[in-house]
Design an enzyme around this catalytic site. Structure first.
Site, mmCIF file in Angstrom:
data_model
loop_
_atom_site.group_PDB
_atom_site.id
_atom_site.type_symbol
_atom_site.label_atom_id
_atom_site.label_comp_id
_atom_site.label_asym_id
_atom_site.label_seq_id
_atom_site.Cartn_x
_atom_site.Cartn_y
_atom_site.Cartn_z
ATOM 1 N N HIS A 1 40.431 12.403 57.356
ATOM 2 C CA HIS A 1 40.919 11.194 58.032
ATOM 3 C C HIS A 1 39.812 10.141 57.898
ATOM 4 O O HIS A 1 38.630 10.495 57.815
ATOM 5 C CB HIS A 1 41.146 11.564 59.501
ATOM 6 C CG HIS A 1 41.753 10.501 60.356
ATOM 7 N ND1 HIS A 1 41.030 9.464 60.884
ATOM 8 C CD2 HIS A 1 43.017 10.334 60.816
ATOM 9 C CE1 HIS A 1 41.819 8.703 61.619
ATOM 10 N NE2 HIS A 1 43.030 9.200 61.598
ATOM 11 N N ASP B 1 35.891 18.386 62.277
ATOM 12 C CA ASP B 1 36.838 17.483 62.919
ATOM 13 C C ASP B 1 38.060 18.330 63.298
ATOM 14 O O ASP B 1 38.871 18.685 62.436
ATOM 15 C CB ASP B 1 37.205 16.368 61.927
ATOM 16 C CG ASP B 1 38.370 15.517 62.411
ATOM 17 O OD1 ASP B 1 38.977 15.864 63.455
ATOM 18 O OD2 ASP B 1 38.682 14.516 61.746
ATOM 19 N N GLN C 1 43.236 17.909 64.709
ATOM 20 C CA GLN C 1 44.578 18.448 64.437
ATOM 21 C C GLN C 1 44.650 19.961 64.620
ATOM 22 O O GLN C 1 45.707 20.557 64.387
ATOM 23 C CB GLN C 1 45.025 18.085 63.013
ATOM 24 C CG GLN C 1 45.164 16.597 62.762
ATOM 25 C CD GLN C 1 46.340 15.974 63.526
ATOM 26 O OE1 GLN C 1 47.211 16.659 64.033
ATOM 27 N NE2 GLN C 1 46.338 14.652 63.607
ATOM 28 N N LYS D 1 46.000 14.389 71.687
ATOM 29 C CA LYS D 1 46.794 15.207 70.753
ATOM 30 C C LYS D 1 47.079 16.589 71.350
ATOM 31 O O LYS D 1 47.756 17.411 70.768
ATOM 32 C CB LYS D 1 46.046 15.360 69.431
ATOM 33 C CG LYS D 1 45.856 14.024 68.709
ATOM 34 C CD LYS D 1 45.422 14.218 67.282
ATOM 35 C CE LYS D 1 44.822 12.987 66.673
ATOM 36 N NZ LYS D 1 45.781 11.958 66.280
ATOM 37 N N CYS E 1 45.996 7.034 57.754
ATOM 38 C CA CYS E 1 44.523 6.903 57.804
ATOM 39 C C CYS E 1 43.857 7.873 56.842
ATOM 40 O O CYS E 1 42.769 8.415 57.127
ATOM 41 C CB CYS E 1 43.977 7.097 59.216
ATOM 42 S SG CYS E 1 44.650 5.952 60.414
HETATM 43 N N1 7TS Z 1 40.634 13.254 62.697
HETATM 44 C C1 7TS Z 1 41.877 13.664 62.408
HETATM 45 C C2 7TS Z 1 42.061 14.840 61.509
HETATM 46 C C3 7TS Z 1 42.960 12.981 62.956
HETATM 47 O O1 7TS Z 1 44.182 13.383 62.667
HETATM 48 C C4 7TS Z 1 42.736 11.864 63.787
HETATM 49 C C5 7TS Z 1 43.871 11.034 64.320
HETATM 50 C C6 7TS Z 1 41.413 11.521 64.073
HETATM 51 C C7 7TS Z 1 40.396 12.232 63.507
HETATM 52 C C8 7TS Z 1 41.077 10.416 65.010
HETATM 53 O O2 7TS Z 1 41.415 10.792 66.310
HETATM 54 P P1 7TS Z 1 41.314 9.757 67.511
HETATM 55 O O3 7TS Z 1 41.928 10.493 68.664
HETATM 56 O O4 7TS Z 1 39.888 9.458 67.720
HETATM 57 O O5 7TS Z 1 42.118 8.569 67.098
HETATM 58 N N2 7TS Z 1 45.060 11.109 63.564
HETATM 59 C C9 7TS Z 1 46.140 10.330 63.680
HETATM 60 C C10 7TS Z 1 47.264 10.522 62.892
HETATM 61 O O6 7TS Z 1 47.403 11.408 62.060
HETATM 62 N N3 7TS Z 1 48.185 9.599 63.208
HETATM 63 O O7 7TS Z 1 47.667 8.822 64.167
HETATM 64 C C11 7TS Z 1 46.394 9.257 64.467
#
Ligand code: 7TS
Length: 404
Positions: free
Chosen positions: A121, A198, A201, A224, A362
């Site tokens: 990401h 990371d 997910q 999430k 992203c």
């Molecule tokens: N890493 C992964 C693998 C992610 O899927 C996401 C967010 C992030 C980091 C960032 O997470 P945040 O909570 O700090 O925003 N992914 C997504 C997505 O797949 N669609 O919207 C956000």
């Protein structure tokens, strides 16, 4: 066996209609819906114990502090963490990765190398590029194969004595690939490299054990995981967290401040400057309890059943192509139908009540790898059903007919 009908009653939002159609929420990789216990806990916090934490002697402040710290204790148990102060609260995965990348600045030199993967990401790419810009270090990328699996033999070739940091995702948000992180961590450690995972997910979908993995850092986001937005965590091994410079300076992260010199508070407070998202921190604990009540193994099994079912049904649509068909996958299906723009399909199925994400998710380098502008992404949670998948296939056929 999960009783999905009963589970769905826990999520008020799922009962509504969108564009006059029953909502089918297949955008769980972007953010999950919240059970009523989580929603109610937000109100209860403000009605009963709202106050600032870690600073007041008064009763409300004590109650709020205890409730906030109770979530840290829950995270320690949930992920088999050795010391409670190895859990740092952040705003989420993005901030956790930025914290580590930023705090490493003084430890990284020109000629050092940082390895990420082709499946990251943007939030696990850009912070490392910024670190490379500040230090002159080089960024290397583990490539993937056509089905969206990392090529580990290529990782072996990238590792060397200059490798300082390896940062990879546990599960890809765009393709669903579950990466062999235990193997990656073991290989990186042979070269004394630090490994950040990371886990944005992964944590909503599977049991994770930080000591068993032996990762140095692990990041995740509450939103999430059926919890509120604006809170997440960074797990870091004590030794590393002690070595790193604080990311933010301010209140609550200090031992003593004079105009000449500041000494920092002990872990975890050294990395927790300022008033945090107290309400979200407390309520994140409710979400963890909720997930555990259902059981992460039950969740993983059921979501895999949905993945297998949806993959088979969707592939029956003529011209539908799935991107990412790794052997080990979480419940994410990224796809296109013929040459139709993903946005067009997304817009039509939205009118039919289906919430999916369209675009690059992203992960522009993944889209570039496949030579596409984007995909439609359906990502399932334990409150989704096979009936919803059947209805989705009908909606996709309709959209395809309208657009071809
Ligand atoms: N890493 C992964 C693998 C992610 O899927 C996401 C967010 C992030 C980091 C960032 O997470 P945040 O909570 O700090 O925003 N992914 C997504 C997505 O797949 N669609 O919207 C956000």
């Amino acid at each position: 066996m999960l009783d999905i009908k009963t589970i769905r009653k826990d999520f008020p939002i799922l009962n509504q209609k969108v564009n006059g159609k029953p909502l089918v929420y297949f955008d769980n990789a972007a953010t999950s819906q919240k059970p009523k216990v989580v929603i109610d806990a937000i109100t209860a916090y403000y009605q009963e114990i709202n106050s600032n934490i870690h600073r007041g002697v008064h009763t409300l402040s004590q109650l709020a502090t205890d409730a906030y710290e109770a979530t840290r204790t829950k995270l320690k148990t949930q992920y088999n963490v050795k010391h409670i102060h190895e859990i740092i609260f952040t705003r989420g995965t993005t901030e956790s990765i930025n914290l580590v990348a930023s705090s490493f600045t003084s430890l990284i030199k020109k000629d050092d190398e940082i390895i990420i993967s082709a499946l990251e990401h943007h939030s696990n790419i850009v912070p490392w590029q910024l670190l490379c810009d500040r230090t002159g270090a080089k960024l290397k990328v583990i490539p993937m194969n056509k089905i969206g699996e990392l090529i580990i033999s290529e990782f072996d070739k990238l590792l060397n004595k200059n490798t300082k940091i390896v940062a990879v995702s546990h599960v890809s948000n765009a393709l669903g690939t579950i990466n062999p992180i235990k193997e990656i961590i073991k290989k990186a450690h042979k070269f004394n490299a630090v490994v950040l995972i990371d886990g944005a997910q992964a944590t909503p979908h599977m049991q994770v054990d930080f000591q068993d993995l032996d990762c140095d850092f692990y990041c995740a986001s509450s939103h999430k995981m059926y919890g509120p937005t604006g809170i997440g965590f960074l797990y870091g091994k004590e030794d590393w967290l002690n070595k790193l410079t604080p990311y933010h300076g301010g209140g609550e992260m200090i031992k003593q401040v004079t105009f000449e010199k500041t000494t920092y508070a002990d872990l975890p407070h050294k990395f927790e400057a300022g008033t945090p998202n107290i309400e979200a921190g407390i309520v994140f604990g409710e979400a963890i309890d909720y997930i555990n009540k259902i059981g992460l193994d039950n969740i993983a099994n059921y979501e895999n059943e949905l993945l297998v079912y949806a993959t088979e049904k969707m592939l029956q649509i003529d011209g539908l192509k799935i991107y990412g068909t790794a052997n080990k996958k979480a419940s994410v299906i990224s796809f296109n139908i013929g040459d139709i723009h993903p946005f067009d399909i997304g817009s039509i199925v939205d009118k039919l009540g289906f919430a999916v994400r369209t675009g690059h998710h992203c992960t522009q380098p993944i889209m570039a790898f496949f030579g596409i502008v984007g995909t439609i992404r359906a990502s399932f949670s334990f409150y989704n059903t096979k009936e919803e998948i059947d209805a989705f296939v009908v909606a996709l056929e309709k959209a395809k007919m309208m657009l071809s």
